[in-house]
Design a protein around this motif. Structure first.
Motif, PDB file in Angstrom:
ATOM      1  N   ALA A   1       9.680 -75.531  63.968  1.00 52.29           N
ATOM      2  CA  ALA A   1      10.328 -74.237  64.222  1.00 52.29           C
ATOM      3  C   ALA A   1      10.603 -73.502  62.911  1.00 52.29           C
ATOM      4  CB  ALA A   1      11.644 -74.453  64.964  1.00 52.29           C
TER       5      ALA A   1
ATOM      6  N   CYS B   1      11.777 -82.848  70.242  1.00 49.97           N
ATOM      7  CA  CYS B   1      11.967 -84.272  69.920  1.00 49.97           C
ATOM      8  C   CYS B   1      12.282 -84.465  68.438  1.00 49.97           C
ATOM      9  CB  CYS B   1      10.682 -85.039  70.231  1.00 49.97           C
ATOM     10  SG  CYS B   1       9.329 -84.563  69.147  1.00 49.97           S
TER      11      CYS B   1
ATOM     12  N   PRO C   1       9.157 -80.437  56.295  1.00 44.81           N
ATOM     13  CA  PRO C   1      10.494 -80.785  56.790  1.00 44.81           C
ATOM     14  C   PRO C   1      11.609 -79.915  56.205  1.00 44.81           C
ATOM     15  CG  PRO C   1       9.843 -82.282  55.055  1.00 44.81           C
ATOM     16  CD  PRO C   1       8.706 -81.307  55.215  1.00 44.81           C
TER      17      PRO C   1
ATOM     18  N   GLY D   1       7.868 -71.815  63.639  1.00 40.99           N
ATOM     19  CA  GLY D   1       6.480 -71.846  64.079  1.00 40.99           C
ATOM     20  C   GLY D   1       5.512 -70.986  63.301  1.00 40.99           C
TER      21      GLY D   1
ATOM     22  N   ARG E   1      16.504 -74.096  67.751  1.00 40.21           N
ATOM     23  CA  ARG E   1      15.255 -73.761  67.067  1.00 40.21           C
ATOM     24  C   ARG E   1      14.055 -73.993  67.985  1.00 40.21           C
ATOM     25  NH1 ARG E   1      15.065 -74.048  61.115  1.00 40.21           N
ATOM     26  NH2 ARG E   1      17.128 -73.501  60.416  1.00 40.21           N
TER      27      ARG E   1
ATOM     28  N   PHE F   1      10.904 -86.113  65.365  1.00 33.17           N
ATOM     29  CA  PHE F   1       9.582 -86.607  64.961  1.00 33.17           C
ATOM     30  C   PHE F   1       9.634 -88.081  64.545  1.00 33.17           C
ATOM     31  CE2 PHE F   1       6.590 -87.285  61.334  1.00 33.17           C
ATOM     32  CZ  PHE F   1       5.429 -87.362  62.095  1.00 33.17           C
ATOM     33  N   LEU F   2      10.758 -88.476  63.955  1.00 28.07           N
ATOM     34  CA  LEU F   2      10.853 -89.867  63.492  1.00 28.07           C
ATOM     35  C   LEU F   2      10.802 -90.844  64.668  1.00 28.07           C
ATOM     36  CD1 LEU F   2      13.600 -89.580  60.718  1.00 28.07           C
ATOM     37  CD2 LEU F   2      11.136 -89.337  60.520  1.00 28.07           C
TER      38      LEU F   2
ATOM     39  N   ASP G   1      10.676 -70.086  56.237  1.00 32.05           N
ATOM     40  CA  ASP G   1      10.998 -71.487  56.423  1.00 32.05           C
ATOM     41  C   ASP G   1      12.395 -71.734  56.935  1.00 32.05           C
ATOM     42  OD1 ASP G   1       8.506 -72.099  55.721  1.00 32.05           O
ATOM     43  OD2 ASP G   1       8.958 -72.436  53.634  1.00 32.05           O
TER      44      ASP G   1
ATOM     45  N   GLU H   1       9.982 -80.331  67.335  1.00 29.42           N
ATOM     46  CA  GLU H   1      11.185 -79.707  66.767  1.00 29.42           C
ATOM     47  C   GLU H   1      12.407 -80.408  67.339  1.00 29.42           C
ATOM     48  OE1 GLU H   1      12.008 -77.505  64.294  1.00 29.42           O
ATOM     49  OE2 GLU H   1      14.032 -78.030  64.926  1.00 29.42           O
TER      50      GLU H   1
ATOM     51  N   LYS I   1       3.982 -71.753  60.507  1.00 26.08           N
ATOM     52  CA  LYS I   1       2.838 -72.568  60.092  1.00 26.08           C
ATOM     53  C   LYS I   1       2.074 -73.073  61.317  1.00 26.08           C
ATOM     54  CE  LYS I   1       5.097 -73.710  55.786  1.00 26.08           C
ATOM     55  NZ  LYS I   1       6.423 -73.145  56.093  1.00 26.08           N
TER      56      LYS I   1
ATOM     57  N   ALA J   1       4.933 -81.602  62.534  1.00 27.86           N
ATOM     58  CA  ALA J   1       6.052 -82.517  62.744  1.00 27.86           C
ATOM     59  C   ALA J   1       7.415 -81.829  62.785  1.00 27.86           C
ATOM     60  CB  ALA J   1       6.036 -83.585  61.650  1.00 27.86           C
TER      61      ALA J   1
HETATM   62  C1  LIG Z   1      11.443 -76.026  56.946  1.00 26.47           C
HETATM   63  S1  LIG Z   1      11.685 -75.875  58.629  1.00 26.47           S
HETATM   64  C2  LIG Z   1      10.052 -75.727  59.236  1.00 26.47           C
HETATM   65  C3  LIG Z   1       9.471 -74.355  59.112  1.00 26.47           C
HETATM   66  C4  LIG Z   1       8.150 -74.233  59.840  1.00 26.47           C
HETATM   67  N1  LIG Z   1       7.191 -75.184  59.334  1.00 26.47           N
HETATM   68  C5  LIG Z   1       7.558 -72.836  59.746  1.00 26.47           C
HETATM   69  O1  LIG Z   1       6.694 -72.591  58.936  1.00 26.47           O
HETATM   70  O2  LIG Z   1       7.954 -71.964  60.523  1.00 26.47           O
HETATM   71  C6  LIG Z   1      12.073 -77.500  59.101  1.00 26.47           C
HETATM   72  C7  LIG Z   1      12.293 -77.675  60.603  1.00 26.47           C
HETATM   73  O3  LIG Z   1      12.287 -79.075  60.877  1.00 26.47           O
HETATM   74  C8  LIG Z   1      13.232 -79.353  61.880  1.00 26.47           C
HETATM   75  N2  LIG Z   1      13.525 -80.808  61.795  1.00 26.47           N
HETATM   76  C9  LIG Z   1      14.328 -81.427  60.921  1.00 26.47           C
HETATM   77  N3  LIG Z   1      14.306 -82.756  61.142  1.00 26.47           N
HETATM   78  C10 LIG Z   1      13.456 -82.972  62.170  1.00 26.47           C
HETATM   79  C11 LIG Z   1      13.017 -84.138  62.865  1.00 26.47           C
HETATM   80  N4  LIG Z   1      13.456 -85.358  62.541  1.00 26.47           N
HETATM   81  N5  LIG Z   1      12.140 -83.990  63.877  1.00 26.47           N
HETATM   82  C12 LIG Z   1      11.685 -82.761  64.233  1.00 26.47           C
HETATM   83  N6  LIG Z   1      12.090 -81.624  63.623  1.00 26.47           N
HETATM   84  C13 LIG Z   1      12.963 -81.733  62.600  1.00 26.47           C
HETATM   85  C14 LIG Z   1      14.376 -78.450  61.522  1.00 26.47           C
HETATM   86  O4  LIG Z   1      15.223 -78.247  62.645  1.00 26.47           O
HETATM   87  C15 LIG Z   1      13.631 -77.187  61.098  1.00 26.47           C
HETATM   88  O5  LIG Z   1      13.437 -76.331  62.188  1.00 26.47           O
END
Ligand SMILES: C[S@@+](CC[C@H](N)C(=O)[O-])C[C@H]1O[C@@H](n2cnc3c(N)ncnc32)[C@H](O)[C@@H]1O
Length: 609
Positions: free
Chosen positions: A253, A332, A354, A255, A303, A334-335, A548, A298, A257, A250
């Motif tokens: 970025a 996009c 998140p 990426g 990002r 995600f919400l 992260d 994302e 994970k 969800a």
């Molecule tokens: C903690 S980071 C994720 C790290 C990623 N899981 C990794 O391991 O590489 C959180 C990401 O969520 C994105 N983000 C925040 N709110 C979002 C939303 N509503 N929809 C999609 N992406 C969102 C942020 O821009 C950020 O890149």
């Protein structure tokens, strides 16, 4: 315009922005890159590292200045450019060369009071050591974790290649107080399959410019951040592998994970690269296992670009015969993703990692800042507000993930240590999505693949979870001996599936000949932490590798090799490493020849020749 004579001008400006606007250091650096500002306005790697190191020492610098009102008596209070002042004081008192380069008024003012400042600094350091704190309060050194990207290679091959590098570099990077054996040992992590554990000193040469990183065969990823994808893919034990399906990451970025999940899903529905090449190719011809798709959402444009680029680097094209998983990046929010969209009909599992406060990342520069001005409860009022708003978003995102009709597994993780972003979010989500239907609704499930991980969630507190619920949760605490950054993982399973899942078994995790890690680098980590020279290495590598929230900046700082930042030293290091490898190889050959000669000589004398 008068040119500023101090080489620290840029570092001072970056620090000022961080201190005054209370913006994350990495966000400032990242925005400077991604906003496409002119070359020169974005900090280079050295400047960023200097600011990190200054921040790391800010508490002790302030301690020095506040003693006997020193700051006032030597006139520092009137200095407007506090950032520059701090950077210079760091360079003089704690920097590698203990001197300030360049000139300028602030430097003259500092140098005039040099003796007194040095004396106070010595007293403060001694006091800290006597109190048993030393630098440990702010700096934690972990082993270097390397995730092998099994979409491109296997554990044994990569282990072999890294072992050669370790042997070649141990002579220079090894600390005298650790044995050569420690400096050249390599292990497999006890919890995460495909995660190698290297000595902490390897951080000095294992950076984003390393050939194995650039080729996508390894990912510099901290241990705890590997838990999320692992739990989503194997949290139910072997059962998961029986049903190929689609996934959503969800908030994906940069990426790390997503690519980990892709590798795990590939090994579930496909074949893994640990099989010999020939056999694998043969298998590919007859295996028609369905492909799984991972939709990687994302929201941020910059990002998202990084995400796309990294997926190209880390995941082979979906049409390649050896890949049973496809990653589809979607730019996009995600919400706003519609759970009823037919595109997501086969999505059965969601990874939600998140945005969070990042308070678990022990060596994050922003955390050093936090530790300076936090109150006794560890969280400042301003931070509380931020945490509250983050946890609101986290809860909405979690409930949205749970609303996808065919999804039966959700992993929610953060790199925060605050209950508000962890147990409280879990507890609210559970109560707000609860239903009377025994086949619907969600339950917490203790991940089978981490059954031996000892640190669990917090019972009671702001979350108000029961002991049973808390035992299902995974926590990591880098400040309390976990040898990895602070992290939180929760695994939600649809009630219906929980009944079927109870027979799950733990996946076999190590089929290579590499031994399993059991804390063998603990002493080496302490030694590295206590020597300032090694600290220099570590800090710089942390700058490029923090996970992260930080990985984006990582990526950017690390992108120096691809042109965004100008880092000639990376090429130099590569050259040096290649030279050392060659020398090590020549040495081995010499030894072998010598050995062969002495065996022949011994044989000859025995046979009286
Ligand atoms: C903690 S980071 C994720 C790290 C990623 N899981 C990794 O391991 O590489 C959180 C990401 O969520 C994105 N983000 C925040 N709110 C979002 C939303 N509503 N929809 C999609 N992406 C969102 C942020 O821009 C950020 O890149």
């Amino acid at each position: 315009m008068i040119k500023n004579s101090s080489p620290y001008h840029e570092a001072g400006a970056l620090l000022n922005e961080h201190l005054e606007k209370r913006r994350g250091l990495k966000s400032i650096a990242f925005d400077a890159h991604s906003s496409g500002k002119k070359k020169g306005t974005a900090p280079d790697k050295a400047t960023y590292a200097t600011v990190c190191k200054t921040l790391q020492h800010l508490a002790i610098i302030n301690e020095v200045l506040s003693h006997d009102n020193l700051s006032k008596s030597i006139g520092f209070e009137s200095v407007r450019n506090k950032g520059l002042l701090y950077v210079m004081l760091y360079e003089l008192l704690f920097g590698k060369y203990k001197s300030i380069r360049g000139g300028g008024k602030i430097k003259r003012q500092i140098v005039k009071n040099e003796k007194q400042l040095r004396r106070e600094a010595e007293v403060c350091v001694a006091k800290r050591h006597a109190a048993g704190g030393g630098d440990d309060k702010t700096v934690k050194i972990f082993p270097r974790y390397i995730r092998v990207n099994t979409l491109f290679d296997n554990l044994a091959n990569v282990g072999d290649m890294l072992k050669k590098d370790l042997v070649a570099t141990s002579a220079t990077t090894g600390d005298e107080s650790t044995t050569n054996e420690t400096n050249t040992s390599i292990y497999v992590d006890a919890h995460v399959p495909d995660l190698l554990v290297l000595p902490p000193t390897s951080s000095s040469w294992l950076h984003p410019d390393h050939e194995l990183v650039k080729s996508g065969k390894i990912v510099l990823q901290d241990k705890s951040s590997c838990f999320s994808a692992l739990v989503l893919a194997h949290g139910l034990g072997e059962l998961t592998s029986q049903q190929p399906c689609d996934y959503i990451d969800a908030c994906s970025a940069p990426g790390n994970k997503t690519s980990h999940l892709a590798a795990l899903v590939h090994s579930i529905v496909g074949y893994d690269t640990s099989q010999p090449e020939k056999k694998r190719k043969g298998n590919n011809k007859i295996n028609h296992a369905p492909k799984s798709t991972i939709f990687a959402c994302e929201r941020s444009s910059s990002r998202f670009n990084v995400l796309q680029e990294r997926m190209r680097q880390l995941v082979p094209p979906s049409d390649s015969a050896a890949n049973n998983v496809e990653v589809v990046p979607i730019h996009c929010d995600f919400l706003k993703v519609d759970p009823a969209d037919p595109k997501f009909a086969n999505v059965r599992a969601i990874l939600l990692d998140p945005s969070c406060s990042g308070s678990g990342i022990v060596n994050s520069p922003d955390r050093w800042m936090e530790s300076i001005d936090n109150d006794d409860n560890g969280v400042q009022q301003k931070d509380m507000k931020r945490i509250k708003s983050l946890s609101n978003f986290q809860l909405v995102a979690l409930k949205h993930a749970m609303s996808f009709p065919n999804v039966d597994r959700v992993v929610y993780s953060t790199c925060s240590v605050h209950d508000e972003e962890n147990e409280a979010v879990v507890s609210k989500a559970l109560s707000e999505v609860s239903t009377d239907d025994p086949n619907d609704g969600w339950e917490l499930f203790a991940p089978v693949c981490l059954e031996h991980w000892p640190r669990r969630g917090r019972e009671g507190g702001v979350g108000g979870l029961t002991n049973d619920q808390a035992q299902c949760l995974i926590r990591c605490d880098g400040q309390d001996g976990d040898e990895t950054n602070g992290f939180f993982v929760s695994f939600f399973v649809r009630k219906k599936l929980v009944c079927d899942a109870s027979s799950g078994t733990r996946r076999m995790i190590n089929d290579s000949l590499i031994p399993i890690y059991a804390g063998q680098f603990a002493d080496a980590c302490k030694n590295v932490a206590s020597t300032s020279a090694s600290l220099e290495h570590h800090e710089t590598s942390e700058v490029v590798e923090l996970e992260d929230n930080n990985s984006m900046q990582n990526k950017n700082i690390g992108e120096s090799s691809s042109g965004i930042l100008n880092d000639k030293s990376a090429k130099k290091r590569e050259k040096k490493l290649a030279w050392k490898r060659k020398q090590a190889q020549l040495k081995t050959e010499r030894m072998k020849r010598k050995e062969a000669i002495s065996i022949t000589a011994a044989k000859d004398s025995k046979e009286g020749r």
